[in-house]
Scaffold this motif. Structure first.
Motif, short mmCIF file in Angstrom:
data_model
loop_
_atom_site.label_atom_id
_atom_site.label_comp_id
_atom_site.label_asym_id
_atom_site.label_seq_id
_atom_site.Cartn_x
_atom_site.Cartn_y
_atom_site.Cartn_z
N TRP A 172 0.84 -1.20 0.00
CA TRP A 172 0.00 0.00 0.00
C TRP A 172 0.87 1.25 0.00
N ALA A 173 1.86 1.31 0.90
CA ALA A 173 2.68 2.51 1.05
C ALA A 173 3.48 2.81 -0.21
N LEU A 174 4.15 1.78 -0.73
CA LEU A 174 4.94 1.99 -1.94
C LEU A 174 4.05 2.29 -3.14
N GLY A 175 2.87 1.66 -3.16
CA GLY A 175 1.94 1.92 -4.26
C GLY A 175 1.42 3.33 -4.26
N PRO A 303 -1.74 2.34 -6.67
CA PRO A 303 -1.91 1.82 -5.30
C PRO A 303 -2.81 0.59 -5.25
N VAL A 304 -3.74 0.48 -6.20
CA VAL A 304 -4.60 -0.70 -6.24
C VAL A 304 -3.78 -1.95 -6.53
N GLY A 305 -2.76 -1.79 -7.38
CA GLY A 305 -1.87 -2.92 -7.67
C GLY A 305 -1.16 -3.38 -6.41
N GLY A 306 -0.68 -2.44 -5.60
CA GLY A 306 -0.04 -2.79 -4.34
C GLY A 306 -1.03 -3.40 -3.37
N TRP A 307 -2.24 -2.84 -3.32
CA TRP A 307 -3.29 -3.36 -2.42
C TRP A 307 -3.67 -4.79 -2.79
N LEU A 308 -3.86 -5.05 -4.08
CA LEU A 308 -4.17 -6.40 -4.52
C LEU A 308 -3.03 -7.36 -4.20
N ALA A 309 -1.80 -6.90 -4.42
CA ALA A 309 -0.64 -7.75 -4.15
C ALA A 309 -0.54 -8.09 -2.67
N ASP A 310 -0.90 -7.16 -1.79
CA ASP A 310 -0.90 -7.43 -0.35
C ASP A 310 -1.86 -8.57 0.00
N GLY A 356 0.16 0.82 -14.84
CA GLY A 356 0.09 1.39 -13.50
C GLY A 356 -0.20 0.34 -12.45
N LEU A 357 -1.15 -0.56 -12.75
CA LEU A 357 -1.48 -1.65 -11.83
C LEU A 357 -0.26 -2.53 -11.60
N GLY A 358 0.45 -2.85 -12.68
CA GLY A 358 1.63 -3.69 -12.56
C GLY A 358 2.77 -3.02 -11.82
N ASN A 359 2.86 -1.68 -11.89
CA ASN A 359 3.86 -0.97 -11.11
C ASN A 359 3.72 -1.30 -9.63
N GLY A 360 2.48 -1.25 -9.14
CA GLY A 360 2.24 -1.53 -7.73
C GLY A 360 2.54 -2.96 -7.36
N SER A 361 2.14 -3.91 -8.19
CA SER A 361 2.34 -5.32 -7.84
C SER A 361 3.80 -5.74 -7.93
N THR A 362 4.54 -5.24 -8.91
CA THR A 362 5.96 -5.61 -9.01
C THR A 362 6.76 -5.03 -7.86
#
Length: 460
Positions: A172-175, A303-310, A356-362
């Protein structure tokens, strides 16, 4: 230095121990009591300032994606020359990301944010006063290269915020940190649109000039409200050590596919529209109305990418995201062949969204990889504290390497478009290359992080 302590640590709960000059000596985000009793508040304050500074950095970095729209016949620059003007700052920004990551450990996150924000004044002031008909092309290339300093801000900001947040909140934070920064790509498009609509295409310097007061605010806010973490002053060999890990190069390839696509398309999209669909636009302002939407949506969804990855795992999100990017690139290729502007815009906006979504997940995958390796070490008898420190040290270093190589993807995107238009008079060659690369990325993600095998890392 003299140590001052807000709350005594031994026997009385968590401590937030500071050194003079806004240095925090004791930082334990994984300790939930420490986090609840002041840690979260400090991290949030630093995150807010970091987002603002990084946002301005992204805007300055991608300034030339807008400025080239002002360079009409009076400047005598063909489309290939304009793609070069957007590739140059992408290249400089990618190179600067490695030393910018080191700078956080060397000078402190707060201190370096003040410096990196202040450096943005140089390209902004120069562009504000020097871009006018009659300026030489070589001068424009130099001005574009200097704007590359804005690209380094992302790496230092991400490495700094990575150290502030616990593992459970890193995605979340990095995203949100990166998403707020990436939003600068869309905002600079809107600033350019505002100048085109009010002052006309004869005043490109106004776009750069509008950012000067915001740069000053960013530097002042960093000085007044941010902190340095003494623990971030890790050993000088982190980059060397992490370069020996194969996951470093795998994640760098994946980050080329996500962030490289986002920043490359951000630089190139306005030019691609004007060149490939020239007959659909009477003036540059007509194309500018359409260029901000993709970067805007791509930034908001990061940030959604990071949230989903979490929640479901970074590797799963990254895999399906690359599948979607390949499909979107195929849609753009089809639209190009059919000369369908509506379908072309749809496909490109989807590319921005998925990149953008992939930025958060990677980015979520990076600390998760070293966390998983640390847990394996502990299971084999290793020291938990040492394993956690090593995971943080290597994750921060990999963020710098992957960020630099991923940003270089922006150069590759612009050069692919340049060569495709020179060879085929359309972007079709570039779109085919993008499809092939995204296929490589989702295959790599599956083989290394999702397929069941003896060396698979659990929890990535």
């Amino acid at each position: 230095m003299t140590v001052t302590t807000d709350v005594k640590h031994r026997g009385r709960g968590p401590a937030l121990t500071r050194l003079k000059g806004r240095w925090i000596e004791d930082w334990r985000p994984e300790d939930e009591e420490f986090w609840a009793n002041g840690g979260a508040k400090v991290a949030r304050r630093n995150l807010i300032c970091s987002i603002f500074s990084e946002h301005i950095g992204f805007s300055v970095w991608t300034l030339w994606s807008v400025l080239v729209l002002f360079l009409g016949p009076a400047y005598g620059i063909d489309p290939a020359g304009k793609f070069m003007l957007t590739a140059v700052p992408a290249l400089v920004g990618s190179v600067l990301r490695v030393p910018y990551t080191f700078a956080v450990a060397r000078f402190g996150g707060r201190n370096w944010t003040i410096v990196s924000a202040s450096l943005l004044l140089i390209p902004s002031v120069l562009a504000a006063f020097m871009i006018k008909p009659g300026v030489s092309y070589s001068t424009l290339v130099i001005l574009a290269a200097i704007a590359g300093v804005g690209g380094g801000n992302f790496a230092s900001s991400m490495a700094n915020i990575n150290a502030f947040y616990p593992q459970r909140l890193k995605g979340w934070a990095l995203g949100i940190n990166a998403g707020g920064g990436n939003l600068g790509v869309a905002v600079v498009q809107l600033v350019g649109l505002l100048v085109l609509a009010t002052a006309g295409k004869g005043h490109p310097g106004y776009v750069a000039g509008l950012y000067i007061p915001f740069i000053v605010v960013a530097a002042l806010a960093s000085a007044l409200y941010m902190d340095n973490l003494s623990q971030a002053r890790n050993d000088k060999h982190a980059m060397r050590d992490v370069a020996k890990d194969p996951h470093t190069w795998i994640m760098s390839v994946l980050y080329i596919g996500t962030f490289g696509s986002f920043i490359g398309f951000g630089f190139a999209f306005g030019q691609v529209l004007q060149v490939q669909f020239k007959s659909d636009f009477a003036t540059p302002i007509d194309a500018a109305y359409l260029t901000f939407l993709g970067p805007l949506l791509g930034s908001f969804i990061r940030p959604v990418g990071g949230w989903l990855a979490d929640r479901v795992g970074g590797a799963k999100v990254t895999f399906w995201n690359f599948v979607a990017m390949a499909v979107a690139a195929g849609l753009v290729l089809t639209a190009s062949a059919q000369k369908s502007l509506g379908l072309f815009l749809t496909g490109f906006i989807l590319l921005f969204v998925f990149s953008g979504l992939g930025n958060g997940s990677t980015y979520k995958m990076i600390p998760a990889i070293f966390r998983a390796k640390a847990q394996l070490g502990v299971a084999n008898g290793g020291d938990p504290d040492q394993a956690e420190h090593e995971a943080r040290r290597l994750a921060g270093a990999l963020i710098g390497i992957a960020g630099a190589i991923g940003a270089f993807g922006g150069v590759l995107v612009n050069m692919a478009f340049r060569q495709s238009f020179l060879t085929y008079k359309t972007g079709d060659g570039a779109y085919i290359a993008f499809i092939a690369f995204y296929a490589l990325c989702f295959a790599l993600t599956w083989v290394v992080y999702l397929r069941t095998h003896s060396r698979k890392l659990v929890g990535v």
